[in-house]
Design a protein around this motif. Structure first.
Motif, PDB file in Angstrom:
ATOM      1  N   ALA A 225      16.158   2.328  -6.523  1.00  0.00           N
ATOM      2  CA  ALA A 225      16.987   3.512  -6.784  1.00  0.00           C
ATOM      3  C   ALA A 225      16.274   4.474  -7.728  1.00  0.00           C
ATOM      4  N   ALA A 226      15.508   3.916  -8.668  1.00  0.00           N
ATOM      5  CA  ALA A 226      14.795   4.757  -9.635  1.00  0.00           C
ATOM      6  C   ALA A 226      13.699   5.588  -8.986  1.00  0.00           C
ATOM      7  N   THR A 227      13.257   5.177  -7.800  1.00  0.00           N
ATOM      8  CA  THR A 227      12.191   5.921  -7.126  1.00  0.00           C
ATOM      9  C   THR A 227      12.693   6.583  -5.847  1.00  0.00           C
ATOM     10  N   GLY A 228      14.006   6.711  -5.707  1.00  0.00           N
ATOM     11  CA  GLY A 228      14.567   7.488  -4.609  1.00  0.00           C
ATOM     12  C   GLY A 228      14.759   6.775  -3.296  1.00  0.00           C
ATOM     13  N   ILE A 229      14.652   5.450  -3.273  1.00  0.00           N
ATOM     14  CA  ILE A 229      14.872   4.701  -2.044  1.00  0.00           C
ATOM     15  C   ILE A 229      16.370   4.528  -1.827  1.00  0.00           C
ATOM     16  N   ARG A 230      16.845   4.929  -0.632  1.00  0.00           N
ATOM     17  CA  ARG A 230      18.276   4.865  -0.340  1.00  0.00           C
ATOM     18  C   ARG A 230      18.516   4.284   1.041  1.00  0.00           C
ATOM     19  N   GLY A 231      18.086   3.025   1.223  1.00  0.00           N
ATOM     20  CA  GLY A 231      18.336   2.337   2.479  1.00  0.00           C
ATOM     21  C   GLY A 231      19.768   1.825   2.526  1.00  0.00           C
ATOM     22  N   LEU A 232      20.096   1.099   3.574  1.00  0.00           N
ATOM     23  CA  LEU A 232      21.460   0.601   3.729  1.00  0.00           C
ATOM     24  C   LEU A 232      21.921  -0.249   2.545  1.00  0.00           C
ATOM     25  N   PRO A 233      21.125  -1.223   2.058  1.00  0.00           N
ATOM     26  CA  PRO A 233      21.603  -2.035   0.935  1.00  0.00           C
ATOM     27  C   PRO A 233      21.864  -1.203  -0.323  1.00  0.00           C
ATOM     28  N   HIS A 234      21.081  -0.167  -0.541  1.00  0.00           N
ATOM     29  CA  HIS A 234      21.255   0.661  -1.730  1.00  0.00           C
ATOM     30  C   HIS A 234      22.568   1.438  -1.658  1.00  0.00           C
ATOM     31  N   ARG A 235      22.946   1.836  -0.458  1.00  0.00           N
ATOM     32  CA  ARG A 235      24.192   2.581  -0.287  1.00  0.00           C
ATOM     33  C   ARG A 235      25.403   1.648  -0.363  1.00  0.00           C
TER      34      ARG A 235
ATOM     35  N   LEU B 275      19.743  -9.315   1.825  1.00  0.00           N
ATOM     36  CA  LEU B 275      19.528 -10.252   0.721  1.00  0.00           C
ATOM     37  C   LEU B 275      18.177 -10.034   0.047  1.00  0.00           C
ATOM     38  N   ASN B 276      17.168  -9.643   0.815  1.00  0.00           N
ATOM     39  CA  ASN B 276      15.835  -9.442   0.266  1.00  0.00           C
ATOM     40  C   ASN B 276      15.773  -8.241  -0.670  1.00  0.00           C
ATOM     41  N   VAL B 277      16.586  -7.223  -0.367  1.00  0.00           N
ATOM     42  CA  VAL B 277      16.526  -5.989  -1.158  1.00  0.00           C
ATOM     43  C   VAL B 277      17.380  -6.065  -2.424  1.00  0.00           C
ATOM     44  N   VAL B 278      18.420  -6.899  -2.417  1.00  0.00           N
ATOM     45  CA  VAL B 278      19.356  -6.940  -3.548  1.00  0.00           C
ATOM     46  C   VAL B 278      18.658  -7.072  -4.915  1.00  0.00           C
ATOM     47  N   PRO B 279      17.678  -7.981  -5.077  1.00  0.00           N
ATOM     48  CA  PRO B 279      17.042  -8.098  -6.404  1.00  0.00           C
ATOM     49  C   PRO B 279      16.290  -6.844  -6.849  1.00  0.00           C
ATOM     50  N   ASP B 280      15.921  -5.970  -5.898  1.00  0.00           N
ATOM     51  CA  ASP B 280      15.101  -4.797  -6.226  1.00  0.00           C
ATOM     52  C   ASP B 280      15.889  -3.490  -6.208  1.00  0.00           C
ATOM     53  N   LEU B 281      17.212  -3.559  -6.146  1.00  0.00           N
ATOM     54  CA  LEU B 281      18.005  -2.339  -5.997  1.00  0.00           C
ATOM     55  C   LEU B 281      17.763  -1.345  -7.125  1.00  0.00           C
ATOM     56  N   ALA B 282      17.709  -1.815  -8.363  1.00  0.00           N
ATOM     57  CA  ALA B 282      17.554  -0.902  -9.493  1.00  0.00           C
ATOM     58  C   ALA B 282      16.215  -0.181  -9.448  1.00  0.00           C
ATOM     59  N   GLN B 283      15.126  -0.939  -9.210  1.00  0.00           N
ATOM     60  CA  GLN B 283      13.798  -0.312  -9.150  1.00  0.00           C
ATOM     61  C   GLN B 283      13.700   0.665  -7.980  1.00  0.00           C
TER      62      GLN B 283
ATOM     63  N   LEU C 115       0.833  -1.204   0.000  1.00  0.00           N
ATOM     64  CA  LEU C 115       0.000   0.000   0.000  1.00  0.00           C
ATOM     65  C   LEU C 115       0.869   1.256   0.000  1.00  0.00           C
ATOM     66  N   ARG C 116       1.896   1.243   0.808  1.00  0.00           N
ATOM     67  CA  ARG C 116       2.799   2.382   0.906  1.00  0.00           C
ATOM     68  C   ARG C 116       3.572   2.602  -0.395  1.00  0.00           C
ATOM     69  N   ASP C 117       3.962   1.509  -1.066  1.00  0.00           N
ATOM     70  CA  ASP C 117       4.845   1.604  -2.229  1.00  0.00           C
ATOM     71  C   ASP C 117       4.117   1.584  -3.571  1.00  0.00           C
ATOM     72  N   ARG C 118       2.780   1.583  -3.561  1.00  0.00           N
ATOM     73  CA  ARG C 118       2.066   1.351  -4.812  1.00  0.00           C
ATOM     74  C   ARG C 118       2.387   2.392  -5.884  1.00  0.00           C
ATOM     75  N   ALA C 119       2.563   3.653  -5.511  1.00  0.00           N
ATOM     76  CA  ALA C 119       2.877   4.681  -6.508  1.00  0.00           C
ATOM     77  C   ALA C 119       4.271   4.465  -7.086  1.00  0.00           C
ATOM     78  N   ARG C 120       5.231   4.137  -6.220  1.00  0.00           N
ATOM     79  CA  ARG C 120       6.594   3.876  -6.703  1.00  0.00           C
ATOM     80  C   ARG C 120       6.639   2.634  -7.584  1.00  0.00           C
ATOM     81  N   ASP C 121       5.900   1.597  -7.181  1.00  0.00           N
ATOM     82  CA  ASP C 121       5.876   0.368  -7.974  1.00  0.00           C
ATOM     83  C   ASP C 121       5.276   0.623  -9.354  1.00  0.00           C
ATOM     84  N   ALA C 122       4.227   1.430  -9.398  1.00  0.00           N
ATOM     85  CA  ALA C 122       3.602   1.753 -10.685  1.00  0.00           C
ATOM     86  C   ALA C 122       4.538   2.588 -11.554  1.00  0.00           C
ATOM     87  N   ALA C 123       5.304   3.478 -10.921  1.00  0.00           N
ATOM     88  CA  ALA C 123       6.202   4.365 -11.668  1.00  0.00           C
ATOM     89  C   ALA C 123       7.299   3.599 -12.412  1.00  0.00           C
TER      90      ALA C 123
END
Length: 267
Positions: free
Chosen positions: A181-191, A171-179, A58-66
């Motif tokens: 990053a494209a929507t401005g998410i910068r958690g620890l795995p992204h950095r 490990l859970n975030v690694v497959p989604d790093l590109a998506q 629910l929180r990420d639906r706009a980013r996921d659609a983008a």
């Protein structure tokens, strides 16, 4: 109706939700809970995991659609927002009721674990503290289970659970790093980046293995041959994770996590 149910299951992150639910069930059996207590613990954790998964989408639906996430039912229109909100609200109510049925103190700990996971969804996902809710929630899970029978788990189990949680986050975030990053998410795995995230996760998982094997050897809970087999298995998987290419590092790290979980619940 069947399509809606399947879409709801996918929006709830069925895989991770099932994994945590099964882990709680195994912890309950290992803690010698009665069948009814194991059922209550498992049901409470399942309800909590459903609420976490649905609130996340629910929180990420706009980013996921983008970014065109076709695997996200809310983003691609397979299920409506109102339906997921209603399901999430029911899951929250069930989580509160089922948790408190496990005992007031135990239930309060589980509700803290679930609230911690919600803080990831609502605030901490894109920050350097993205690892913290995973540490709190996974570390708190064995505490919740043991409190159902009025005891507390050993310190190494709580610490091991927390480290497993942080590794699971990476490990859970690694497959989604590109998506992300494209929507401005910068958690620890992204950095850290994909490769470093896997390396750090492997380090944490190997630390958990060493911690559990060391304490089990001293206490006599595990026989020497078992310690050798577990240690050798993790060592081989760790090498594969560090020197492999493609999907091998990720899958090897998952293998270490599975080995650690089995060691944790078999104590």
């Amino acid at each position: 109706m069947r399509k809606t149910a399947l879409a709801l299951a996918r929006a709830a992150h069925a895989g991770p939700a099932l994994a945590v639910t099964v882990l709680s069930c195994l912890l309950g059996v290992a803690a010698d809970l009665s069948p009814s207590q194991v059922a209550m613990v498992t049901s409470a954790v399942l309800a909590g995991q459903l609420s976490v998964g649905w609130s996340n989408d629910l929180r990420d639906r706009a980013r996921d659609a983008a970014v065109g996430r076709s695997d996200k039912p809310l983003a691609n229109g397979e299920v409506g927002v109102s339906t997921v909100r209603a399901a999430c609200a029911l899951a929250v109510a069930a989580t509160v009721a089922l948790s408190l049925l496990c005992g007031v103190l135990a239930g309060a700990v589980h509700l803290l674990c679930v609230a911690s996971a919600w803080t990831y969804n609502l605030w901490l996902k894109g920050t350097l503290a993205s690892w913290l809710p995973y540490a709190v929630s996974f570390g708190g899970l064995p505490v919740f289970v043991e409190l159902v029978v009025g005891s507390l788990p050993p310190v190494e189990v709580v610490v091991g659970g927390a480290l497993l949680g942080v590794a699971a986050h990476l490990l859970n975030v690694v497959p989604d790093l590109a998506q992300d990053a494209a929507t401005g998410i910068r958690g620890l795995p992204h950095r850290l980046g994909a490769r470093t995230s896997v390396v750090v996760a492997v380090g944490l998982l190997v630390t958990v293995t060493g911690l559990l094997l060391a304490t089990d050897t001293v206490s006599g809970r595990l026989d020497g041959p078992v310690v050798v087999v577990v240690g050798a298995t993790v060592a081989v998987l760790a090498v594969l994770a560090l020197v492999g290419s493609g999907r091998v590092p990720f899958l090897a790290a998952i293998g270490i996590a599975f080995t650690d979980v089995m060691t944790l619940v078999a104590r």
